[in-house]
Design a protein around this motif. Structure first.
Motif, mmCIF file in Angstrom:
data_model
loop_
_atom_site.group_PDB
_atom_site.id
_atom_site.type_symbol
_atom_site.label_atom_id
_atom_site.label_comp_id
_atom_site.label_asym_id
_atom_site.label_seq_id
_atom_site.Cartn_x
_atom_site.Cartn_y
_atom_site.Cartn_z
ATOM 1 N N GLY A 120 0.807 -1.216 0.000
ATOM 2 C CA GLY A 120 0.000 0.000 0.000
ATOM 3 C C GLY A 120 0.839 1.263 0.000
ATOM 4 N N SER A 121 2.086 1.184 0.511
ATOM 5 C CA SER A 121 2.962 2.365 0.479
ATOM 6 C C SER A 121 3.354 2.695 -0.960
ATOM 7 C CB SER A 121 4.206 2.123 1.339
ATOM 8 O OG SER A 121 5.117 1.223 0.718
ATOM 9 N N ILE A 122 3.539 1.674 -1.786
ATOM 10 C CA ILE A 122 3.882 1.897 -3.192
ATOM 11 C C ILE A 122 2.708 2.558 -3.914
ATOM 12 C CG2 ILE A 122 4.563 0.803 -5.352
ATOM 13 C CD1 ILE A 122 5.766 -1.480 -3.709
ATOM 14 N N VAL A 123 1.501 2.019 -3.673
ATOM 15 C CA VAL A 123 0.298 2.555 -4.316
ATOM 16 C C VAL A 123 0.020 3.976 -3.844
ATOM 17 C CG1 VAL A 123 -2.194 2.248 -4.600
ATOM 18 C CG2 VAL A 123 -0.678 0.248 -4.615
ATOM 19 N N ALA A 124 0.072 4.197 -2.523
ATOM 20 C CA ALA A 124 -0.228 5.515 -1.975
ATOM 21 C C ALA A 124 0.776 6.558 -2.463
ATOM 22 C CB ALA A 124 -0.235 5.450 -0.452
ATOM 23 N N ALA A 125 2.064 6.216 -2.407
ATOM 24 C CA ALA A 125 3.077 7.162 -2.860
ATOM 25 C C ALA A 125 2.931 7.461 -4.347
ATOM 26 C CB ALA A 125 4.471 6.615 -2.561
ATOM 27 N N GLY A 126 2.645 6.431 -5.134
ATOM 28 C CA GLY A 126 2.454 6.640 -6.566
ATOM 29 C C GLY A 126 1.278 7.542 -6.865
ATOM 30 N N ALA A 127 0.178 7.341 -6.132
ATOM 31 C CA ALA A 127 -1.015 8.161 -6.351
ATOM 32 C C ALA A 127 -0.767 9.612 -5.961
ATOM 33 C CB ALA A 127 -2.187 7.587 -5.556
ATOM 34 N N VAL A 128 -0.095 9.835 -4.824
ATOM 35 C CA VAL A 128 0.184 11.202 -4.390
ATOM 36 C C VAL A 128 1.159 11.876 -5.352
ATOM 37 C CG1 VAL A 128 1.180 12.612 -2.539
ATOM 38 C CG2 VAL A 128 -0.343 10.714 -1.972
ATOM 39 N N ALA A 129 2.166 11.163 -5.792
ATOM 40 C CA ALA A 129 3.121 11.724 -6.755
ATOM 41 C C ALA A 129 2.436 12.108 -8.059
ATOM 42 C CB ALA A 129 4.238 10.725 -7.021
ATOM 43 N N ASP A 130 1.379 11.374 -8.395
ATOM 44 C CA ASP A 130 0.653 11.644 -9.640
ATOM 45 C C ASP A 130 -0.499 12.628 -9.459
ATOM 46 O OD1 ASP A 130 2.322 9.991 -11.053
ATOM 47 O OD2 ASP A 130 0.964 8.270 -11.063
ATOM 48 N N GLY A 131 -0.607 13.228 -8.274
ATOM 49 C CA GLY A 131 -1.580 14.309 -8.129
ATOM 50 C C GLY A 131 -2.700 14.109 -7.140
ATOM 51 N N LEU A 132 -2.741 12.990 -6.414
ATOM 52 C CA LEU A 132 -3.781 12.835 -5.403
ATOM 53 C C LEU A 132 -3.668 13.980 -4.398
ATOM 54 C CD1 LEU A 132 -4.749 9.511 -3.583
ATOM 55 C CD2 LEU A 132 -4.824 11.722 -2.449
ATOM 56 N N ASP A 133 -4.760 14.668 -4.154
ATOM 57 C CA ASP A 133 -4.761 15.851 -3.291
ATOM 58 C C ASP A 133 -4.853 15.428 -1.827
ATOM 59 O OD1 ASP A 133 -4.882 18.404 -2.328
ATOM 60 O OD2 ASP A 133 -7.004 18.701 -2.788
ATOM 61 N N THR A 134 -3.772 15.607 -1.094
ATOM 62 C CA THR A 134 -3.742 15.249 0.320
ATOM 63 C C THR A 134 -2.816 16.210 1.044
ATOM 64 O OG1 THR A 134 -3.257 13.500 1.936
ATOM 65 C CG2 THR A 134 -1.858 13.592 -0.010
ATOM 66 N N PRO A 135 -3.124 16.541 2.296
ATOM 67 C CA PRO A 135 -2.233 17.447 3.026
ATOM 68 C C PRO A 135 -0.975 16.771 3.548
ATOM 69 C CG PRO A 135 -4.088 16.826 4.414
ATOM 70 C CD PRO A 135 -4.363 16.250 3.044
ATOM 71 N N ARG A 136 -1.044 15.456 3.817
ATOM 72 C CA ARG A 136 0.083 14.724 4.377
ATOM 73 C C ARG A 136 0.041 13.273 3.918
ATOM 74 N NH1 ARG A 136 2.470 17.178 9.119
ATOM 75 N NH2 ARG A 136 1.536 19.223 9.469
ATOM 76 N N LEU A 137 1.203 12.641 3.958
ATOM 77 C CA LEU A 137 1.324 11.243 3.556
ATOM 78 C C LEU A 137 2.025 10.473 4.667
ATOM 79 C CD1 LEU A 137 1.188 8.968 1.385
ATOM 80 C CD2 LEU A 137 3.401 9.808 0.546
ATOM 81 N N ILE A 138 1.504 9.286 4.983
ATOM 82 C CA ILE A 138 2.082 8.414 6.008
ATOM 83 C C ILE A 138 2.359 7.053 5.372
ATOM 84 C CG2 ILE A 138 1.724 7.296 8.247
ATOM 85 C CD1 ILE A 138 -0.355 9.570 8.809
ATOM 86 N N LEU A 139 3.573 6.559 5.513
ATOM 87 C CA LEU A 139 3.941 5.260 4.961
ATOM 88 C C LEU A 139 4.472 4.373 6.088
ATOM 89 C CD1 LEU A 139 5.776 6.451 1.710
ATOM 90 C CD2 LEU A 139 3.344 5.897 2.012
ATOM 91 N N VAL A 140 3.821 3.240 6.288
ATOM 92 C CA VAL A 140 4.179 2.295 7.338
ATOM 93 C C VAL A 140 4.849 1.081 6.700
ATOM 94 C CG1 VAL A 140 3.343 0.916 9.276
ATOM 95 C CG2 VAL A 140 2.188 3.069 8.691
#
Length: 293
Positions: free
Chosen positions: A114-134
């Protein structure tokens, strides 16, 4: 008989509701935990072969937050994507669409795959104030301390795809092999906690939609890591890494933290790749401090 969860008492105090979102490619099943009026919402993405249940121990220790936890396409109660493609670009596009529709403005969290998916989505423009990777995947899996085991896993999924469909699907859902995976990943010596972890994997590791989707997701998990996305993520990012993680060594996690424009690394000792099961209180404390900051 299911093993007793050491987190049941805490989790029982958190309201939960199952919901579904009809997206462009799948009807995504998701669960909403906590108070809908909470000041912070976290959209959490689980790891490979699991489903939303895996992150419940962290939810139990962070009840003041509203959580939105979908099952990834092809896992748990969410069917495979209609396109049939389950590569990183497709998963990231699914997450961007889901976030915009269900949890706009939420903090995004990803565990392991899920860290790969989440980081990829945020890098591609997902609008979020913060990102957490466990337990972020911060280096190629084949280069980790257990690269030999990863190569065995590659052979396992390849054989499952090569065998006749019925036999290949049986092999993927083999309880004996799932138990071996669980034993390899668990770090704790606490017998009660180990029983719980094994029970979780027994119950949820085989709830994938079909062998083709599972193989694609596995290939995506070993062919990608967070490093490619990190430089393109401007949002403040929290990395929660395990000192004894043998999928991504702690030295690689320290290097990963330097690739983000704005990242902090919290190291948790005495745990491997299952922070969410073995050290959820410590993870929750790190998240709480990060959000408070």
């Amino acid at each position: 008989m299911p093993a007793s969860s050491p987190y049941n008492a805490l989790l029982a105090r958190v309201p939960v509701a199952r919901r579904a979102h009809d997206g462009a490619q799948a009807r995504t099943a998701y669960w909403e935990y906590g108070d809908a009026a909470a000041p912070v919402t976290i959209l959490a993405v689980h790891g490979f072969r699991g489903d939303h249940h895996g992150l419940e121990p962290v939810v139990a220790h962070l009840p003041e937050v509203r959580w939105i936890m979908p099952d990834l396409p092809g896992f748990g109660e969410t069917p495979a994507l209609a396109s049939g493609a389950h590569d990183l670009a497709t998963y990231a596009a699914w997450l961007r669409e889901f976030a915009a529709a269900v949890a706009p403005g939420a903090v995004v969290l990803g565990h392991s795959f899920g860290s790969i998916v989440a980081a990829g989505a945020v890098a591609d423009g997902l609008d979020t104030p913060r990102l957490i990777l466990v337990n972020p995947i911060g280096a190629p899996a084949l280069e980790g301390p257990r690269g030999v085991l990863t190569r065995l896993a590659v052979a396992y999924y390849a054989a499952s795809a090569w065998l006749p469909r019925r036999l290949g699907s049986w092999l993927l859902r083999s309880r004996a092999i799932v138990r071996v995976m669980s034993i390899v990943m668990a770090y704790t010596r606490d017998r009660t906690l180990r029983r719980f972890i094994h029970d979780q994997h027994d119950r949820y590791f085989s709830l994938f939609s079909d062998r083709d989707t599972l193989r694609q997701a596995f290939v995506t998990s070993v062919a990608n890591d967070v490093r490619a996305s990190a430089p393109r993520i401007a949002q403040p990012t929290l990395l929660i890494a395990a000192v004894q993680d043998d999928i991504t060594p702690i030295a690689a996690e320290r290097r990963l933290a330097t690739l983000f424009p704005d990242a902090r690394l919290v190291e948790i000792d005495g745990v491997g790749h299952l922070i969410h099961y073995e050290k959820p209180a410590e993870a929750a404390d790190a998240i709480r401090e990060f959000l408070g900051a």
